[in-house]
Design a protein around this motif. Structure first.
Motif, PDB file in Angstrom:
ATOM      1  N   GLU A   1       0.813  -1.162   0.043  1.00  0.00           N
ATOM      2  CA  GLU A   1      -0.214   0.044   0.085  1.00  0.00           C
ATOM      3  C   GLU A   1       0.892   1.205   0.050  1.00  0.00           C
ATOM      4  N   TYR A   2       2.035   1.178   0.599  1.00  0.00           N
ATOM      5  CA  TYR A   2       2.846   2.546   0.749  1.00  0.00           C
ATOM      6  C   TYR A   2       3.289   2.437  -0.731  1.00  0.00           C
ATOM      7  N   GLY A   3       3.888   1.318  -1.560  1.00  0.00           N
ATOM      8  CA  GLY A   3       4.216   1.493  -2.630  1.00  0.00           C
ATOM      9  C   GLY A   3       3.310   1.891  -3.813  1.00  0.00           C
ATOM     10  N   LEU A   4       1.964   1.776  -3.414  1.00  0.00           N
ATOM     11  CA  LEU A   4       0.688   2.222  -4.201  1.00  0.00           C
ATOM     12  C   LEU A   4       0.428   3.758  -4.108  1.00  0.00           C
ATOM     13  N   ARG A   5       0.849   4.363  -3.028  1.00  0.00           N
ATOM     14  CA  ARG A   5       0.627   5.599  -2.948  1.00  0.00           C
ATOM     15  C   ARG A   5       0.651   6.680  -3.861  1.00  0.00           C
ATOM     16  N   SER A   6       1.750   6.500  -4.644  1.00  0.00           N
ATOM     17  CA  SER A   6       2.106   7.297  -5.565  1.00  0.00           C
ATOM     18  C   SER A   6       1.544   6.990  -7.222  1.00  0.00           C
ATOM     19  N   CYS A   7       0.839   6.028  -7.100  1.00  0.00           N
ATOM     20  CA  CYS A   7       0.029   5.759  -8.167  1.00  0.00           C
ATOM     21  C   CYS A   7      -1.267   6.341  -8.478  1.00  0.00           C
ATOM     22  N   SER A   8      -1.300   6.644  -9.761  1.00  0.00           N
ATOM     23  CA  SER A   8      -2.895   7.374 -10.033  1.00  0.00           C
ATOM     24  C   SER A   8      -3.614   6.502 -10.941  1.00  0.00           C
ATOM     25  N   TRP A   9      -4.973   6.746 -10.880  1.00  0.00           N
ATOM     26  CA  TRP A   9      -5.780   5.874 -11.837  1.00  0.00           C
ATOM     27  C   TRP A   9      -5.946   6.663 -13.060  1.00  0.00           C
ATOM     28  N   VAL A  10      -5.865   5.926 -14.210  1.00  0.00           N
ATOM     29  CA  VAL A  10      -6.142   6.777 -15.390  1.00  0.00           C
ATOM     30  C   VAL A  10      -7.356   5.829 -16.146  1.00  0.00           C
ATOM     31  N   GLU A  11      -8.209   6.830 -16.087  1.00  0.00           N
ATOM     32  CA  GLU A  11      -9.438   6.003 -17.104  1.00  0.00           C
ATOM     33  C   GLU A  11      -9.128   5.620 -18.219  1.00  0.00           C
ATOM     34  N   GLY A  12      -9.911   4.688 -18.905  1.00  0.00           N
ATOM     35  CA  GLY A  12      -9.865   4.072 -20.150  1.00  0.00           C
ATOM     36  C   GLY A  12     -11.043   4.578 -20.968  1.00  0.00           C
ATOM     37  N   HIS A  13     -10.863   4.247 -22.341  1.00  0.00           N
ATOM     38  CA  HIS A  13     -11.868   4.821 -23.078  1.00  0.00           C
ATOM     39  C   HIS A  13     -13.277   4.025 -22.957  1.00  0.00           C
ATOM     40  N   THR A  14     -13.393   2.825 -22.296  1.00  0.00           N
ATOM     41  CA  THR A  14     -14.723   2.126 -22.262  1.00  0.00           C
ATOM     42  C   THR A  14     -14.937   2.200 -20.707  1.00  0.00           C
ATOM     43  N   VAL A  15     -16.248   2.069 -20.463  1.00  0.00           N
ATOM     44  CA  VAL A  15     -16.606   1.834 -18.911  1.00  0.00           C
ATOM     45  C   VAL A  15     -16.089   0.765 -18.365  1.00  0.00           C
ATOM     46  N   ASP A  16     -15.607   1.196 -17.184  1.00  0.00           N
ATOM     47  CA  ASP A  16     -14.990   0.300 -16.109  1.00  0.00           C
ATOM     48  C   ASP A  16     -13.397  -0.148 -16.681  1.00  0.00           C
ATOM     49  N   SER A  17     -12.943   0.579 -17.582  1.00  0.00           N
ATOM     50  CA  SER A  17     -11.602   0.465 -17.820  1.00  0.00           C
ATOM     51  C   SER A  17     -10.583   1.374 -17.334  1.00  0.00           C
TER      52      SER A  17
END
Length: 173
Positions: A36-52
């Protein structure tokens, strides 16, 4: 010392000392915290389709334990950019494995029962990831810490030798 046996249906049953159960639970919990510490710097980038979409690292991973875990789970010839791209998924999969291992550990007795292929794979994954993280953890530490790390490695390797054949047998079904 643990005692393990495989039932006719492939279920693996082990009797582990409470100290070993506590230790393994601690490693699973520590793994989740580290990931979880390693994931703190990550960002979610939306895809081009729903739920991607997917998580992307926002910064270089500097923790050597995390890098050792990721490198242990990607092809050896992977370039650094690919390792960075795969790191979030690798850590999320490791968290799932650690949480599954925690669910298989008994709260009040010493009997461990692994009944599903996912149980075997989770145990194998957690043990492998902890083994990968031990080396950078112990590097540069005191002789006592390196000795305890070596003892932990021996114990985890022996535990993995019990679980791996069962994982392979379930995979062959």
């Amino acid at each position: 010392m643990s005692v393990w046996d495989t039932c006719a249906d492939g279920t693996l049953v082990g009797v582990m000392p409470s100290e070993e159960i506590t230790c393994l639970r601690s490693y699973a919990t520590g793994y989740v915290q580290l990931a979880e510490y390693g994931l703190r710097s990550c960002s979610w980038v939306e895809g081009h389709t729903v739920d991607s979409g997917r998580l992307f690292p926002g910064a270089a991973i500097l923790d050597e334990r995390i890098m050792a875990i990721v490198r242990a789970n990607v092809p050896a010839e992977s370039p650094d950019w690919e390792i960075a791209l795969l790191a979030p998924d690798c850590l999320l999969e490791g968290i799932e494995a650690a949480e599954r291992v925690r669910r298989t550990l008994p709260e009040h007795d010493s009997v461990v029962v692994l009944t599903a292929p996912e149980d075997f794979h989770a145990w194998s994954r957690l043990i492998g990831d902890v083994l990968a993280a031990i080396v950078p953890y112990a590097a540069g530490s005191s002789a006592r810490t390196r000795q305890r790390a070596a003892e932990t490695e021996d114990w985890l390797r022996s535990l993995r030798e019990v679980v791996m054949p069962s994982a392979a047998a379930w995979g062959a079904r």
